[in-house]
Motif scaffolding. Structure first.
Motif, PDB file in Angstrom:
ATOM      1  N   HIS A 303     -89.020  22.751 -70.466  1.00 57.73           N
ATOM      2  CA  HIS A 303     -89.504  21.366 -70.387  1.00 57.73           C
ATOM      3  C   HIS A 303     -90.594  21.118 -71.426  1.00 57.73           C
ATOM      4  O   HIS A 303     -90.611  20.077 -72.095  1.00 57.73           O
ATOM      5  CB  HIS A 303     -90.037  21.087 -68.982  1.00 57.73           C
ATOM      6  N   TRP A 304     -91.499  22.090 -71.568  1.00 55.15           N
ATOM      7  CA  TRP A 304     -92.635  21.917 -72.477  1.00 55.15           C
ATOM      8  C   TRP A 304     -92.298  22.311 -73.913  1.00 55.15           C
ATOM      9  O   TRP A 304     -93.102  22.061 -74.820  1.00 55.15           O
ATOM     10  CB  TRP A 304     -93.822  22.756 -71.996  1.00 55.15           C
ATOM     11  N   GLY A 305     -91.156  22.962 -74.113  1.00 57.78           N
ATOM     12  CA  GLY A 305     -90.832  23.443 -75.449  1.00 57.78           C
ATOM     13  C   GLY A 305     -91.726  24.589 -75.879  1.00 57.78           C
ATOM     14  O   GLY A 305     -92.026  24.778 -77.055  1.00 57.78           O
ATOM     15  N   ARG A 306     -92.142  25.384 -74.890  1.00 58.75           N
ATOM     16  CA  ARG A 306     -93.088  26.476 -75.143  1.00 58.75           C
ATOM     17  C   ARG A 306     -92.724  27.643 -74.217  1.00 58.75           C
ATOM     18  O   ARG A 306     -92.946  27.583 -73.020  1.00 58.75           O
ATOM     19  CB  ARG A 306     -94.486  25.960 -74.844  1.00 58.75           C
ATOM     20  N   LEU A 307     -92.143  28.697 -74.758  1.00 57.10           N
ATOM     21  CA  LEU A 307     -91.722  29.843 -73.959  1.00 57.10           C
ATOM     22  C   LEU A 307     -92.787  30.937 -73.981  1.00 57.10           C
ATOM     23  O   LEU A 307     -93.753  30.865 -74.734  1.00 57.10           O
ATOM     24  CB  LEU A 307     -90.385  30.373 -74.470  1.00 57.10           C
ATOM     25  N   LEU A 308     -92.597  31.956 -73.157  1.00 55.73           N
ATOM     26  CA  LEU A 308     -93.582  33.019 -73.031  1.00 55.73           C
ATOM     27  C   LEU A 308     -93.636  33.902 -74.268  1.00 55.73           C
ATOM     28  O   LEU A 308     -92.613  34.199 -74.884  1.00 55.73           O
ATOM     29  CB  LEU A 308     -93.271  33.871 -71.797  1.00 55.73           C
ATOM     30  N   ARG A 309     -94.881  34.336 -74.594  1.00 55.71           N
ATOM     31  CA  ARG A 309     -95.102  35.190 -75.760  1.00 55.71           C
ATOM     32  C   ARG A 309     -96.045  36.325 -75.385  1.00 55.71           C
ATOM     33  O   ARG A 309     -96.746  36.284 -74.367  1.00 55.71           O
ATOM     34  CB  ARG A 309     -95.727  34.377 -76.908  1.00 55.71           C
ATOM     35  N   ASP A 310     -96.081  37.328 -76.234  1.00 56.53           N
ATOM     36  CA  ASP A 310     -96.983  38.452 -76.065  1.00 56.53           C
ATOM     37  C   ASP A 310     -98.422  37.947 -75.928  1.00 56.53           C
ATOM     38  O   ASP A 310     -98.890  37.133 -76.726  1.00 56.53           O
ATOM     39  CB  ASP A 310     -96.863  39.381 -77.278  1.00 56.53           C
ATOM     40  N   GLY A 311     -99.120  38.419 -74.886  1.00 57.09           N
ATOM     41  CA  GLY A 311    -100.515  38.047 -74.674  1.00 57.09           C
ATOM     42  C   GLY A 311    -100.724  36.872 -73.746  1.00 57.09           C
ATOM     43  O   GLY A 311    -101.865  36.620 -73.318  1.00 57.09           O
ATOM     44  N   ASP A 312     -99.674  36.132 -73.409  1.00 56.26           N
ATOM     45  CA  ASP A 312     -99.810  35.008 -72.485  1.00 56.26           C
ATOM     46  C   ASP A 312    -100.257  35.502 -71.114  1.00 56.26           C
ATOM     47  O   ASP A 312     -99.850  36.569 -70.651  1.00 56.26           O
ATOM     48  CB  ASP A 312     -98.485  34.264 -72.325  1.00 56.26           C
ATOM     49  N   VAL A 313    -101.070  34.686 -70.442  1.00 56.40           N
ATOM     50  CA  VAL A 313    -101.515  34.995 -69.091  1.00 56.40           C
ATOM     51  C   VAL A 313    -101.071  33.869 -68.161  1.00 56.40           C
ATOM     52  O   VAL A 313    -101.355  32.698 -68.412  1.00 56.40           O
ATOM     53  CB  VAL A 313    -103.044  35.164 -69.018  1.00 56.40           C
ATOM     54  N   MET A 314    -100.362  34.233 -67.102  1.00 56.41           N
ATOM     55  CA  MET A 314     -99.907  33.262 -66.111  1.00 56.41           C
ATOM     56  C   MET A 314    -100.729  33.399 -64.834  1.00 56.41           C
ATOM     57  O   MET A 314    -100.842  34.498 -64.278  1.00 56.41           O
ATOM     58  CB  MET A 314     -98.427  33.478 -65.791  1.00 56.41           C
ATOM     59  N   ASP A 315    -101.315  32.299 -64.386  1.00 56.31           N
ATOM     60  CA  ASP A 315    -101.997  32.224 -63.101  1.00 56.31           C
ATOM     61  C   ASP A 315    -101.168  31.336 -62.191  1.00 56.31           C
ATOM     62  O   ASP A 315    -100.917  30.167 -62.520  1.00 56.31           O
ATOM     63  CB  ASP A 315    -103.403  31.644 -63.261  1.00 56.31           C
ATOM     64  N   ALA A 316    -100.747  31.884 -61.057  1.00 54.73           N
ATOM     65  CA  ALA A 316     -99.855  31.153 -60.162  1.00 54.73           C
ATOM     66  C   ALA A 316    -100.430  31.146 -58.754  1.00 54.73           C
ATOM     67  O   ALA A 316    -100.957  32.162 -58.280  1.00 54.73           O
ATOM     68  CB  ALA A 316     -98.466  31.782 -60.158  1.00 54.73           C
ATOM     69  N   SER A 317    -100.322  30.021 -58.075  1.00 58.42           N
ATOM     70  CA  SER A 317    -100.823  29.923 -56.705  1.00 58.42           C
ATOM     71  C   SER A 317     -99.927  29.021 -55.878  1.00 58.42           C
ATOM     72  O   SER A 317     -99.259  28.122 -56.401  1.00 58.42           O
ATOM     73  CB  SER A 317    -102.263  29.380 -56.691  1.00 58.42           C
ATOM     74  N   VAL A 318     -99.913  29.290 -54.572  1.00 57.97           N
ATOM     75  CA  VAL A 318     -99.223  28.447 -53.597  1.00 57.97           C
ATOM     76  C   VAL A 318    -100.184  28.246 -52.440  1.00 57.97           C
ATOM     77  O   VAL A 318    -100.843  29.199 -51.990  1.00 57.97           O
ATOM     78  CB  VAL A 318     -97.911  29.100 -53.103  1.00 57.97           C
ATOM     79  N   THR A 319    -100.274  27.041 -51.946  1.00 59.80           N
ATOM     80  CA  THR A 319    -101.207  26.704 -50.879  1.00 59.80           C
ATOM     81  C   THR A 319    -101.167  27.722 -49.744  1.00 59.80           C
ATOM     82  O   THR A 319    -100.108  27.992 -49.169  1.00 59.80           O
ATOM     83  CB  THR A 319    -100.875  25.320 -50.290  1.00 59.80           C
ATOM     84  N   GLY A 320    -102.314  28.315 -49.452  1.00 59.83           N
ATOM     85  CA  GLY A 320    -102.438  29.210 -48.318  1.00 59.83           C
ATOM     86  C   GLY A 320    -101.884  30.607 -48.508  1.00 59.83           C
ATOM     87  O   GLY A 320    -102.015  31.456 -47.618  1.00 59.83           O
ATOM     88  N   LEU A 321    -101.273  30.881 -49.667  1.00 63.36           N
ATOM     89  CA  LEU A 321    -100.635  32.181 -49.883  1.00 63.36           C
ATOM     90  C   LEU A 321    -101.345  33.031 -50.919  1.00 63.36           C
ATOM     91  O   LEU A 321    -100.915  34.149 -51.208  1.00 63.36           O
ATOM     92  CB  LEU A 321     -99.174  31.988 -50.306  1.00 63.36           C
ATOM     93  N   GLY A 322    -102.434  32.507 -51.494  1.00 63.52           N
ATOM     94  CA  GLY A 322    -103.176  33.275 -52.477  1.00 63.52           C
ATOM     95  C   GLY A 322    -102.778  32.939 -53.898  1.00 63.52           C
ATOM     96  O   GLY A 322    -102.233  31.863 -54.170  1.00 63.52           O
ATOM     97  N   ALA A 323    -103.058  33.865 -54.797  1.00 65.63           N
ATOM     98  CA  ALA A 323    -102.805  33.631 -56.221  1.00 65.63           C
ATOM     99  C   ALA A 323    -102.470  34.942 -56.901  1.00 65.63           C
ATOM    100  O   ALA A 323    -102.921  36.015 -56.489  1.00 65.63           O
ATOM    101  CB  ALA A 323    -104.029  32.989 -56.879  1.00 65.63           C
ATOM    102  N   GLN A 324    -101.672  34.860 -57.957  1.00 72.39           N
ATOM    103  CA  GLN A 324    -101.364  36.033 -58.764  1.00 72.39           C
ATOM    104  C   GLN A 324    -101.700  35.749 -60.223  1.00 72.39           C
ATOM    105  O   GLN A 324    -101.704  34.593 -60.644  1.00 72.39           O
ATOM    106  CB  GLN A 324     -99.896  36.451 -58.615  1.00 72.39           C
ATOM    107  N   ARG A 325    -101.995  36.810 -60.946  1.00 69.80           N
ATOM    108  CA  ARG A 325    -102.267  36.700 -62.378  1.00 69.80           C
ATOM    109  C   ARG A 325    -101.510  37.806 -63.098  1.00 69.80           C
ATOM    110  O   ARG A 325    -101.678  38.994 -62.791  1.00 69.80           O
ATOM    111  CB  ARG A 325    -103.755  36.802 -62.684  1.00 69.80           C
ATOM    112  N   THR A 326    -100.672  37.418 -64.051  1.00 69.36           N
ATOM    113  CA  THR A 326     -99.881  38.396 -64.790  1.00 69.36           C
ATOM    114  C   THR A 326     -99.993  38.125 -66.290  1.00 69.36           C
ATOM    115  O   THR A 326    -100.004  36.972 -66.721  1.00 69.36           O
ATOM    116  CB  THR A 326     -98.401  38.346 -64.370  1.00 69.36           C
TER     117      THR A 326
END
Length: 334
Positions: A303-326
């Motif tokens: 959608h954004w025209g921007r795919l994952l690359r070396d060094g990218d950091v993803m922070d993901a969260s869902v209400t009440g379930l915590g968060a992950q960082r990869t």
């Protein structure tokens, strides 16, 4: 990676959750985690040196009551600080059921992004076509569910290796359902009785290999595009279903290098959790510890025209379930 102290005040909703942890040089073990970031090794509490989270789910009705009692006694000497341990994927499933095309806006975006090269219609027309299809699906059709590999699962803070063959690796944040009681041919009304809890999954996908260009009549190739080792960061916590007020009203947020890419509610799901679990159970028997991934909302890399690359950091969260960082790491080509 251990949990940062500043995140400890809002780990998850409810009094406790399950996790799989390990000391820096020790084996993985099942743990009860409290909302104030203390953990109890459940091997000792259950007097079973070989206990796993999946084993607890095998007898979930009994285990849940025992876990609740242990959480009430979270000041006992057996508890230790969560920060002392590495957090792993909370459960090792035998089966992973993945729902595709289950968020209305996401599917519309994918319909536009994955257009046939010969389709030269304006984007507005193709979006209108996709919206009509989604409305018809919700009213008349069945969920789209396929099988993933447990070997693709990794921890919520582990690095994600981007294979050298993956030309367009993409993120897909999802609500993951954890099965607690065997489910085979259950009705929609019965389905949630078979759910032990919920966790977070990021279902990475290589968009370049989703479709078999050499044999278009076959369609999608989910083995190639979704199942590289580590392509499914999972966790950090398994939050009991009783602590999740409404799985149909949770906010999913994924940030890439601090920039928000996905921010949507599970209200946008075409088929809710009960319908997905019921549908999957009509063909297969869902077993304790199995995962049902519920699809990803709008805002993926295509959608954004921007795919994952070396060094990218993803922070993901869902209400009440915590968060992950990869963090994404490019595979070193031999």
């Amino acid at each position: 990676m251990s949990v940062k102290p500043e995140a400890a005040s809002a780990l998850f909703s409810g009094r406790f959750a399950l996790a799989t942890l390990s000391a820096p040089d020790g084996p993985a073990f099942p743990a009860l985690v409290t909302a104030d970031a203390r953990v109890l090794d459940l091997r000792s509490a259950f007097s079973d040196e070989h206990l796993t989270v999946r084993a607890l789910l095998e007898d979930w009705d009994r285990a849940l009551g025992r876990l609740s009692a242990l959480a009430d006694d979270h000041g006992s000497p057996g508890y230790r600080p969560l920060a002392d341990f590495r957090v792993r994927a909370p459960v090792e499933p035998r089966q992973v059921f993945q729902s595709g095309a289950n968020y209305r806006q996401h599917v519309i975006d994918l319909h536009v992004a994955h257009r046939d090269p010969a389709d030269d219609r304006p984007e507005e027309e193709r979006r209108a076509e996709a919206a009509e299809i989604m409305d018809r699906r919700a009213a008349e059709d069945l969920p789209y569910v396929f099988i993933g590999l447990p070997s693709a699962i990794t921890g919520p803070y582990d690095d994600v290796v981007l294979p050298d063959w993956a030309e367009k690796p993409d993120w897909e944040l999802e609500l993951a359902v954890v099965i607690g009681r065997p489910a085979h041919r259950v009705s929609v009304e019965e389905a949630l009785d078979h759910v032990a809890g919920y966790t977070i999954a990021n279902d990475l996908t290589d968009r370049a290999t989703v479709f078999r260009r050499d044999m278009p009549q076959i369609g999608t190739d989910w083995l190639r595009s979704k199942n590289a080792p580590g392509f499914t960061p999972l966790g950090p916590w398994l939050v009991p279903a009783e602590s999740v007020t409404d799985p149909g009203d949770l906010r999913l947020v994924l940030r890439l290098n601090g920039e928000t890419m996905q921010d949507e509610s599970t209200k946008d799901m075409i088929f809710d959790v009960a319908r997905l679990v019921s549908y999957a159970s009509q063909s297969a028997e869902l077993l304790p510890g199995d995962l049902v991934l519920t699809g990803s909302p709008a805002g993926n890399g295509m959608h954004w025209g921007r795919l994952l690359r070396d060094g990218d950091v993803m922070d993901a969260s869902v209400t009440g379930l915590g968060a992950q960082r990869t963090r994404c790491v490019a595979e070193v080509t031999r």
